[in-house]
Scaffold this active site. Structure first.
Site, PDB file in Angstrom:
ATOM      1  N   SER A  47       0.917  -1.189   0.062  1.00  0.00           N
ATOM      2  CA  SER A  47       0.141  -0.122  -0.064  1.00  0.00           C
ATOM      3  C   SER A  47       0.987   1.241  -0.039  1.00  0.00           C
ATOM      4  O   SER A  47       1.356   1.690   1.015  1.00  0.00           O
ATOM      5  CB  SER A  47      -0.980   0.006   1.164  1.00  0.00           C
ATOM      6  N   LYS A  83      -6.779   1.696  -3.993  1.00  0.00           N
ATOM      7  CA  LYS A  83      -6.659   1.018  -2.656  1.00  0.00           C
ATOM      8  C   LYS A  83      -6.857   2.094  -1.330  1.00  0.00           C
ATOM      9  O   LYS A  83      -7.600   1.670  -0.543  1.00  0.00           O
ATOM     10  CB  LYS A  83      -5.310   0.265  -2.514  1.00  0.00           C
ATOM     11  N   LYS A 121      -2.529   4.661   7.855  1.00  0.00           N
ATOM     12  CA  LYS A 121      -1.472   4.919   6.781  1.00  0.00           C
ATOM     13  C   LYS A 121      -2.225   5.101   5.525  1.00  0.00           C
ATOM     14  O   LYS A 121      -2.151   6.139   4.809  1.00  0.00           O
ATOM     15  CB  LYS A 121      -0.427   3.983   6.781  1.00  0.00           C
TER      16      LYS A 121
END
Length: 295
Positions: A99, A173, A242
């Protein structure tokens, strides 16, 4: 290159990397791996993977180099290490399934292209169980021909959707996880409020899951990880935070207001200071419940 295109290297053998590697091994790929954690390497080796002492050694044996790492800074450092060591031959393909930040991926794609090395970003959704079962959602960003050349490898892991150019995969994402973070927070608040009204959590969830308020949090996370008290989805709260930050940062770069998104980030950041460093993201429900008890 010392082997054929049936060979893949994976750098990062954590909660997601190891079951992904196991899927490829089962599909007949020769899988080379590296991780800084000796225990992860041992587990990977026991599953039939070929371990190496460095990331460069693993990558030099494969046409596809897959990265499953914690963040963009580590991805950039590893790619620099691989490039400096000459481990990435021209025409090889780097697939960042971490990610990461979209702009970082775009910079990496440009820099690798100077050496004839191809790059796509292909982050996933579905967690550890999705990786084990081969039911991940894979969001691929990059040139269509490169994505197609990697598609057979990725389809061992789940459903592949080509979402756009390099960086788009990571953007999608992050946006997905921003929504997921909001869903889990609000679902948890709703369940706690309902319990104060005398409505059991299972009853509230049953109603939500047959109504318009349902989500992945009410249908899967609460029943599977929160109600049993296991809190073991395999995805840490710090990683959810995050990703949510990446999403709001992307919105800011594009000049898009996202007031609710920023508030979600603030709430998860607040929780992060109270939860253990490696807390599963589903423990946010426990944080919300404890916070309600103090009111």
């Amino acid at each position: 290159m010392t082997e054929t295109k049936t060979s893949v290297a994976i750098i990062g053998l954590g909660n997601m990397g190891t079951p992904m590697a196991q899927r490829w091994i089962a599909a007949g790929y020769a899988v080379h791996g590296y991780d800084v954690n000796p225990e992860a390497l041992e587990k990977f080796s026991s599953a039939g993977g070929q371990i190496h002492e460095t990331a460069a050694a693993a990558a030099s044996h494969a046409s596809f180099c897959v990265l499953m790492l914690p963040n963009s800074a580590i991805v950039e450092a590893v790619i620099k290490e691989l490039r400096d060591a000459g481990a990435l031959a021209p025409a090889s393909i780097v697939v960042d399934m971490s990610s990461s930040e979209p702009t970082s991926s775009q910079r990496l794609a440009l820099s690798l292209a100077e050496f004839g090395i191809k790059f796509i970003d292909a982050p996933v959704s579905g967690g550890v169980r999705g990786a084990e079962a081969g039911t991940l959602t894979i969001m691929a960003g990059g040139d269509a021909d490169i994505v197609d050349s990697v598609r057979p490898l990725l389809e061992c892991l789940g459903k592949v959707t080509h979402v756009g150019p390099v960086g788009a995969g990571h953007g999608v994402k992050a946006l997905n996880n921003l929504l997921s973070a909001a869903h889990l927070w609000l679902t948890s608040e709703a369940v706690v409020i309902a319990e104060r009204l005398g409505v059991p959590a299972q009853t509230m969830l049953a109603v939500l899951n047959s109504s318009s308020g349902r989500s992945g949090s009410s249908e899967q996370k609460w029943p599977r990880f929160i109600l049993p008290g296991t809190y073991d989805s395999g995805f840490e709260a710090r990683l959810m935070l995050k990703d949510a930050r990446i999403a709001t940062g992307l919105a800011s770069e594009l000049g898009m207001p996202t007031s609710l998104g920023e508030e979600v980030v603030n709430l998860w950041n607040e929780a992060g200071h109270s939860l253990p460093a490696n807390a599963d993201h589903t423990e946010i429900a426990r944080f919300i419940e404890k916070r309600a008890e103090k009111k």
